[in-house]
Design a protein around this motif. Sequence first.
Motif: not given
Length: 241
Positions: A1-22
Amino acid sequence: MLNEKIAAEQKHAKAVREMFSGIAPKYDFLNHFLSLNIDKRWRRLVAQKLENILENPNALILDVACGTGDLAFLLQNSGKAKVIGTDFCRPMLKVAFDKNKKNNTAIPYLEADGMNLSFANHTFDAVTIAFGLRNFSNWQNGLQELFRILKKNGKLVVLEFSTPVLPGFRQAFQFYFSHVLPRIGGAVSGSRGAYEYLPDSVLRFPDQRNLVRMMRENGFSDIEYKNLTGGIAAIHTGTKK
Ligand SMILES: C[S@@+](CC[C@H](N)C(=O)[O-])C[C@H]1O[C@@H](n2cnc3c(N)ncnc32)[C@H](O)[C@@H]1O
């Protein structure tokens, strides 16, 4: 459960970083164009909230999620305090670096995740974050990290989109924000997704009172907020007692 939450947060952060890069090369132009330059006034109001600290040549201010550096630059030029900017998106920081060269300034810009900073506890007299907190993958953890790096009596200033207070105006603005802005932003930046994410993320973000509550829950005292342009945005301030 905790791992899933961390994975979701990491995915979100990656998507945000890529979006602003673009969108980094077009970010400033679109900010000023889509807001009719009102964003500049909002950032000036952030500086006003920090007048006393800015006047102190020994004070240290961190602008978190500084992006292209507009707020860091304004703060550095509004007083004698030392200002540092930090963001986790290198292309946004590149624009900030280029502004240093253009303006003959030497604001240090560091690449770092605002939710996991390498600064020691009690380092900064003030921390600012403009249109950044909403993009964090966990707002509570983010606020705790900003609290941690503030000195005792240090001040946090959050500038963020919020909820317009008058019902008619709120609906008109939401129409512009959700239907007009993504078309213009998408056409100019080539990334419609980024300008669809913007209204969606604002709708998910706590409104003025809920952000007060969240700041209180994460340690801040003397929390106040000021609505800007009818509540389209708000400035929240809080102190680490
Ligand atoms: C809308 S821009 C705001 C930039 C700038 N503060 C301004 O006022 O124009 C949001 C910025 O937050 C940054 N950001 C989002 N999440 C972050 C995080 N966890 N750590 C550091 N920067 C983050 C993005 O890379 C982006 O540059």
